[in-house]
Structure formats: structure tokens, C-alpha cells
Motif scaffolding. Structure first.
Motif, short mmCIF file in Angstrom:
data_model
loop_
_atom_site.label_atom_id
_atom_site.label_comp_id
_atom_site.label_asym_id
_atom_site.label_seq_id
_atom_site.Cartn_x
_atom_site.Cartn_y
_atom_site.Cartn_z
N GLN A 54 0.94 -1.37 0.10
CA GLN A 54 0.16 0.09 0.17
C GLN A 54 0.94 1.16 -0.35
O GLN A 54 1.78 1.40 0.87
N LYS A 92 -7.83 1.71 -3.17
CA LYS A 92 -6.72 1.76 -2.40
C LYS A 92 -5.28 1.50 -3.37
O LYS A 92 -6.05 0.42 -4.50
N ASN A 125 -5.52 4.72 0.97
CA ASN A 125 -4.31 4.76 1.21
C ASN A 125 -3.95 6.44 2.36
O ASN A 125 -4.57 6.65 2.99
#
Length: 129
Positions: A54, A92, A125
């Protein structure tokens, strides 16, 4: 004088053997982990684990079907280095390819095409301060 040289030789040999033993232990554990991965594969080829990380975001702009995001780059990062993971209107971004270029790390704006126009998009994020 001979006693001092002998003591110095003895201590340096002991320190050298300790450092070699410590490194050998970590190499064996890494080899054992690789062997476990190889045993699970039927073709006897080592499996490469896909990178999914991520990414931290430093800036964001949204306009129409384009989402501009500011990320860290070493010089080679493009939109192809990322995967979009959608949960309803939540996005994301996951890095799927590491940037191994040697440029000094810097912030870079990347434009991502969205599958459709949204009235609002939430990026989940981590945001840098």
C-alpha cells in the motif's frame, strides 16, 4: 611482546568466527525458506511472491475520470507499477512493481484513469503529512 601478539591473534580469531557463525545462521534460514517455497511448486522453480504494498500518498487531485496522485519515485515509477483495488467508491492503490532506478527519491504526480466518473472517491491509502 609475544604474549600480546598471541592474545591479539586469539581475540581477533574468536571475533571473526563469531561474525561468520552469525551470518551463516541467517543464510541457512533464508535457504530453508526458499526450499519450502520450491517444495510447494510442482515445476521445481522458485515462486516469486508478487509485491503488493500500500503506497503512501503525498498529494491528490480529482477531475472527471482522472485521478492525479503524488507518490514517491526513484525515477522509473509509472502508472503501470500500481494496481487499483476498488471497494464501492473507495480506492486503494497497491504497488505491484518496485522502482529500482537509482535517482534520488522524489515526489512525482501520476494520472490514473478511473473506470467511471464518480461524484466522490475516497482514497484509503495512508496520507503523508
Amino acid at each position: 611482546m609475544k604474549k600480546n601478539i598471541f592474545a591479539l591473534f586469539f581475540l581477533s580469531t574468536a571475533l571473526l568466527s563469531c561474525s561468520l557463525t552469525g551470518n551463516a545462521g541467517t543464510k541457512n534460514s533464508a535457504n530453508e525458506q526458499q526450499a519450502v517455497i520450491q517444495d510447494q511448486n510442482t515445476d521445481n522453480e522458485p515462486q516469486k511472491k508478487a509485491l503488493t504494498k500500500q503506497e503512501t500518498i503525498y498529494g491528490i487531485n480529482y477531475q472527471g475520470n482522472t485521478l492525479s496522485i503524488q507518490l514517491m519515485s526513484n525515477g522509473c515509477t509509472t502508472e503501470k507499477y500500481f494496481k487499483q483495488v476498488w471497494y464501492n467508491n473507495q480506492l486503494k492503490l497497491e504497488r505491484i512493481k518496485e522502482d529500482f532506478c537509482r535517482r534520488r527519491p522524489h515526489k512525482k504526480w501520476l494520472d490514473f484513469d478511473l473506470p467511471q466518473a464518480f461524484s466522490s472517491v475516497t482514497v484509503i491509502n495512508k496520507l503523508a503529512s
